[in-house]
Structures are given as structure tokens and as C-alpha cells.
Design a protein around this motif. Structure first.
Motif, PDB file in Angstrom:
ATOM      1  N   UNK A 187       0.864  -1.179   0.000  1.00  0.00           N
ATOM      2  CA  UNK A 187       0.000   0.000   0.000  1.00  0.00           C
ATOM      3  C   UNK A 187       0.899   1.226   0.000  1.00  0.00           C
ATOM      4  N   UNK A 188       0.794   1.995  -1.068  1.00  0.00           N
ATOM      5  CA  UNK A 188       1.634   3.171  -1.279  1.00  0.00           C
ATOM      6  C   UNK A 188       0.833   4.416  -0.927  1.00  0.00           C
ATOM      7  N   UNK A 189       1.338   5.300  -0.063  1.00  0.00           N
ATOM      8  CA  UNK A 189       0.570   6.488   0.309  1.00  0.00           C
ATOM      9  C   UNK A 189       0.381   7.440  -0.868  1.00  0.00           C
ATOM     10  N   UNK A 190      -0.544   8.359  -0.717  1.00  0.00           N
ATOM     11  CA  UNK A 190      -0.886   9.277  -1.806  1.00  0.00           C
ATOM     12  C   UNK A 190       0.325  10.054  -2.296  1.00  0.00           C
ATOM     13  N   UNK A 191       1.165  10.506  -1.346  1.00  0.00           N
ATOM     14  CA  UNK A 191       2.314  11.327  -1.715  1.00  0.00           C
ATOM     15  C   UNK A 191       3.294  10.569  -2.605  1.00  0.00           C
ATOM     16  N   UNK A 192       3.515   9.303  -2.301  1.00  0.00           N
ATOM     17  CA  UNK A 192       4.467   8.509  -3.077  1.00  0.00           C
ATOM     18  C   UNK A 192       3.835   7.965  -4.350  1.00  0.00           C
ATOM     19  N   UNK A 193       2.520   7.752  -4.328  1.00  0.00           N
ATOM     20  CA  UNK A 193       1.828   7.407  -5.574  1.00  0.00           C
ATOM     21  C   UNK A 193       2.031   8.522  -6.593  1.00  0.00           C
ATOM     22  N   UNK A 194       1.886   9.772  -6.133  1.00  0.00           N
ATOM     23  CA  UNK A 194       2.082  10.919  -7.028  1.00  0.00           C
ATOM     24  C   UNK A 194       3.517  10.976  -7.534  1.00  0.00           C
ATOM     25  N   UNK A 195       4.480  10.701  -6.638  1.00  0.00           N
ATOM     26  CA  UNK A 195       5.894  10.742  -7.040  1.00  0.00           C
ATOM     27  C   UNK A 195       6.216   9.684  -8.093  1.00  0.00           C
ATOM     28  N   UNK A 196       5.421   8.605  -8.129  1.00  0.00           N
ATOM     29  CA  UNK A 196       5.627   7.530  -9.102  1.00  0.00           C
ATOM     30  C   UNK A 196       4.819   7.756 -10.384  1.00  0.00           C
ATOM     31  N   UNK A 197       4.151   8.900 -10.481  1.00  0.00           N
ATOM     32  CA  UNK A 197       3.407   9.229 -11.689  1.00  0.00           C
ATOM     33  C   UNK A 197       1.927   8.963 -11.612  1.00  0.00           C
ATOM     34  N   UNK A 198       1.445   8.496 -10.452  1.00  0.00           N
ATOM     35  CA  UNK A 198       0.027   8.235 -10.272  1.00  0.00           C
ATOM     36  C   UNK A 198      -0.340   6.777 -10.494  1.00  0.00           C
ATOM     37  N   UNK A 199      -1.558   6.430 -10.093  1.00  0.00           N
ATOM     38  CA  UNK A 199      -2.023   5.045 -10.180  1.00  0.00           C
ATOM     39  C   UNK A 199      -2.051   4.544 -11.622  1.00  0.00           C
ATOM     40  N   UNK A 200      -2.411   5.417 -12.564  1.00  0.00           N
ATOM     41  CA  UNK A 200      -2.461   4.984 -13.967  1.00  0.00           C
ATOM     42  C   UNK A 200      -1.078   4.584 -14.476  1.00  0.00           C
ATOM     43  N   UNK A 201      -0.067   5.354 -14.090  1.00  0.00           N
ATOM     44  CA  UNK A 201       1.296   5.029 -14.508  1.00  0.00           C
ATOM     45  C   UNK A 201       1.739   3.705 -13.896  1.00  0.00           C
ATOM     46  N   UNK A 202       1.376   3.463 -12.651  1.00  0.00           N
ATOM     47  CA  UNK A 202       1.733   2.200 -12.006  1.00  0.00           C
ATOM     48  C   UNK A 202       1.041   1.031 -12.690  1.00  0.00           C
ATOM     49  N   UNK A 203      -0.188   1.222 -13.115  1.00  0.00           N
ATOM     50  CA  UNK A 203      -0.883   0.155 -13.834  1.00  0.00           C
ATOM     51  C   UNK A 203      -0.234  -0.093 -15.186  1.00  0.00           C
ATOM     52  N   UNK A 204       0.158   0.973 -15.863  1.00  0.00           N
ATOM     53  CA  UNK A 204       0.791   0.822 -17.179  1.00  0.00           C
ATOM     54  C   UNK A 204       2.169   0.181 -17.097  1.00  0.00           C
ATOM     55  N   UNK A 245       2.287  -5.085 -11.940  1.00  0.00           N
ATOM     56  CA  UNK A 245       1.315  -5.500 -10.935  1.00  0.00           C
ATOM     57  C   UNK A 245       0.110  -6.204 -11.565  1.00  0.00           C
ATOM     58  N   UNK A 246      -0.369  -7.199 -10.864  1.00  0.00           N
ATOM     59  CA  UNK A 246      -1.590  -7.900 -11.268  1.00  0.00           C
ATOM     60  C   UNK A 246      -2.791  -6.970 -11.160  1.00  0.00           C
ATOM     61  N   UNK A 247      -2.781  -6.131 -10.121  1.00  0.00           N
ATOM     62  CA  UNK A 247      -3.922  -5.241  -9.884  1.00  0.00           C
ATOM     63  C   UNK A 247      -3.431  -3.978  -9.201  1.00  0.00           C
ATOM     64  N   UNK A 248      -3.967  -2.838  -9.627  1.00  0.00           N
ATOM     65  CA  UNK A 248      -3.677  -1.535  -9.035  1.00  0.00           C
ATOM     66  C   UNK A 248      -5.013  -0.908  -8.645  1.00  0.00           C
ATOM     67  N   UNK A 249      -5.177  -0.594  -7.354  1.00  0.00           N
ATOM     68  CA  UNK A 249      -6.457  -0.075  -6.868  1.00  0.00           C
ATOM     69  C   UNK A 249      -6.246   1.273  -6.176  1.00  0.00           C
ATOM     70  N   UNK A 270      -2.641   4.034  -2.892  1.00  0.00           N
ATOM     71  CA  UNK A 270      -2.891   3.030  -3.916  1.00  0.00           C
ATOM     72  C   UNK A 270      -2.483   1.657  -3.410  1.00  0.00           C
ATOM     73  N   UNK A 271      -3.331   0.676  -3.645  1.00  0.00           N
ATOM     74  CA  UNK A 271      -3.005  -0.716  -3.326  1.00  0.00           C
ATOM     75  C   UNK A 271      -2.421  -1.361  -4.566  1.00  0.00           C
ATOM     76  N   UNK A 272      -1.269  -1.997  -4.402  1.00  0.00           N
ATOM     77  CA  UNK A 272      -0.545  -2.629  -5.498  1.00  0.00           C
ATOM     78  C   UNK A 272      -0.430  -4.123  -5.210  1.00  0.00           C
TER      79      UNK A 272
END
Length: 280
Positions: A191-208, A212-216, A223-225
Motif C-alpha cells: 500500500x503506497x501512500x498518496x504522496x508517493x503514488x504521485x511521485x511515481x506518476x500516479x495510479x495509472x502510470x503504475x498500472x501501465x 502489478x496484477x492489480x492496481x487499486x 494506492x493498493x498494489x
């Protein structure tokens, strides 16, 4: 084998740590505790629910099978130092399920909330339906919370220490205090906090990323990874994909096996070796 679900709550938790505890225990009351508490009424299992507000205070006990959720809910909202619900099969020496929270090691206003499976459920790491239920539990419990960190792992120590705390020699309180600046670790579910999700480009970028099997995305932030469909499928290759994707928000340092906890899983590389990774 044990199975651990562990989440860090902090000052950024939506509604405060107490509300995070209410969400955690309340969601667990539906799953996995609901069916077990029904069986308690039949005499097949026994449960114990307690809270301790602070050191030296009286430990309070509750009977969830007799409908005392409202009473324990009020205690949880006040942010007790510890809270526990344990369910035992009749005659068993250790619980099959344990829902727990504590601020002792992580220090208030922070709290670590946990769910342990120690019995037959812990052996279901290859069961896709069970693993999906675990993820659904986490999403439901964390949607209103804005957590600082979270993880799901099997066969590793039941502790507040994330894997990088152990292998980088990080103090838990420092790790928790910096949880929205550097990710505390990684696991089958991270589980990645909002601040670090943003630093990684957002949930859409993590899904792309395809790692990960699933990004929520969680409703209140973070975000749950989920790395693979099942816990049993979380291979070393899957762990490496997770590590490399999250490297930009992982703390720098060369990890080393912790002799006290040799079963902790990690990728034996410094996150700083990867592009933009290992901030310090």
C-alpha cells in the motif's frame, strides 16, 4: 506458516488514527471474523476482544459474539494504545485469526493495525478466492483512511518492522515518521501512500508499468498494489518487478540479511542503482 496484513496509520490518516482503527476492526468484523463469530454461538470457536487505553489503565474486555461491537467501537475511536480480537478454535492453544493494533513501537499518534492468520487460513496462499478476499478486505478497510503504508506477506516475522526496516537497519519510529517520504518496504501487496503514488506518476502510470496484477486507487488517498494473483505466486521475479518499479521512492542503502529474521524477503540491491531510485 503465518500470514500477515499490516498497515501504518499516522497523523495524515483521514479522521485521525481512532477512525482508522474503527474502519480496520469494523471491516474485519464482516470478514474474516463474521463467519467465525457465528460459529462461536455454536460452541465451535472462542473469541476474546480487549482494549488498553494506556499503560497502567484497566484492560477492557468485550464479547463480540454477544453484540458488543458498539462498545468496542467507542473505545477504538479514542485511539487505545493496544486493541485485539483473537479467535480460537475450541481447545486450540493459539488463535486462528488475530486482529491487532498497537501504538507502542510506532509511537502515538501513529498506530500499526494488523491482521494475522495463524491457522488453516494461513495455508491458503495459493487459493485465488481467498487472496481476492484479502485484497477486498484491505480496500474496504483503507478506502476511508489515507494510510501511510501497508503490506501483505506470508512466512515472515509478525512485527511492525517492514522488510526494509530489517534489511537496511532502519529504526521503526524513523521509518514510520518518514513513511510519506520513503516507502517503508514492498511485498505481495504493497500500500503506497498518496504522496508517493504521485511521485511515481500516479495510479495509472503504475498500472501501465505492467509490474502489478492489480492496481487499486483508494478513495481517501493512496494506492493498493497487488503483485500477483496469489500470495504463492509472488516469486522472486515478481518481487524484483515490484522493487524496480517502486525504486524511485525506496530509501537508499545496500540491504543485508537480518540474522534475527533471516526469513524476510527482499531484493539484494540498492534502490539508488535504479534511475531516480533510492532517495536519501
Amino acid at each position: 506458516m503465518s500470514l500477515l496484513v499490516s498497515v501504518t496509520l499516522d497523523a495524515g490518516t483521514e479522521g485521525g488514527t481512532g477512525q482508522g482503527l474503527v474502519s480496520w476492526f469494523g471491516t474485519a468484523l464482516s470478514w474474516p471474523l463474521g463467519e467465525l463469530l457465528e460459529r462461536e454461538r455454536e460452541g465451535a470457536v472462542e473469541s476474546l476482544a480487549t482494549t488498553l487505553m494506556c499503560e497502567g489503565a484497566e484492560r477492557r474486555e468485550f464479547a463480540l459474539a454477544r453484540g458488543e461491537w458498539d462498545a468496542i467501537r467507542a473505545e477504538l475511536a479514542r485511539g487505545p494504545e493496544t486493541a485485539d480480537v483473537l479467535v480460537f478454535y475450541s481447545g486450540a492453544e493459539r488463535p486462528t485469526v488475530h486482529v491487532h493494533s498497537s501504538s507502542i513501537l510506532v509511537k502515538r499518534p501513529n498506530a500499526e493495525v494488523q491482521l494475522f492468520f495463524l491457522g488453516d487460513e494461513a495455508a491458503r496462499a495459493a487459493d485465488a478466492a481467498f487472496c481476492a478476499a484479502l485484497v477486498s478486505f484491505l480496500v474496504s478497510a483503507l478506502n476511508p483512511v489515507n494510510p501511510a503504508f501497508g503490506r501483505v506477506c506470508a512466512g515472515e516475522p509478525i512485527t511492525e518492522r517492514a522488510n526494509l526496516d530489517s534489511v537496511l537497519g532502519r529504526k521503526v519510529r524513523r521509518s514510520v515518521a518518514q513513511a510519506r517520504q520513503w516507502l517503508r518496504g514492498y511485498a505481495w501487496v504493497t500500500v503506497c501512500p498518496a504522496e508517493l503514488t504521485a511521485a511515481l506518476g500516479g495510479a495509472n502510470a503504475l498500472e501501465r508499468s505492467g509490474a502489478f496484477h492489480r492496481v487499486v486507487p483508494l478513495a481517501s488517498g493512496g494506492t493498493l498494489l497487488q503483485a500477483t494473483e496469489t500470495l504463492a505466486g509472488f516469486s522472486d521475479d515478481a518481487m524484483r518487478r515490484t522493487f524496480e518499479t517502486l525504486a524511485p521512492v525506496l530509501p537508499a542503502g545496500v540491504p543485508q540479511v537480518d540474522p534475527a529474521h533471516p526469513q524476510v524477503r527482499f531484493v539484494p540491491q540498492d534502490a539508488a542503482r535504479f534511475a531516480g531510485g533510492g532517495r536519501c
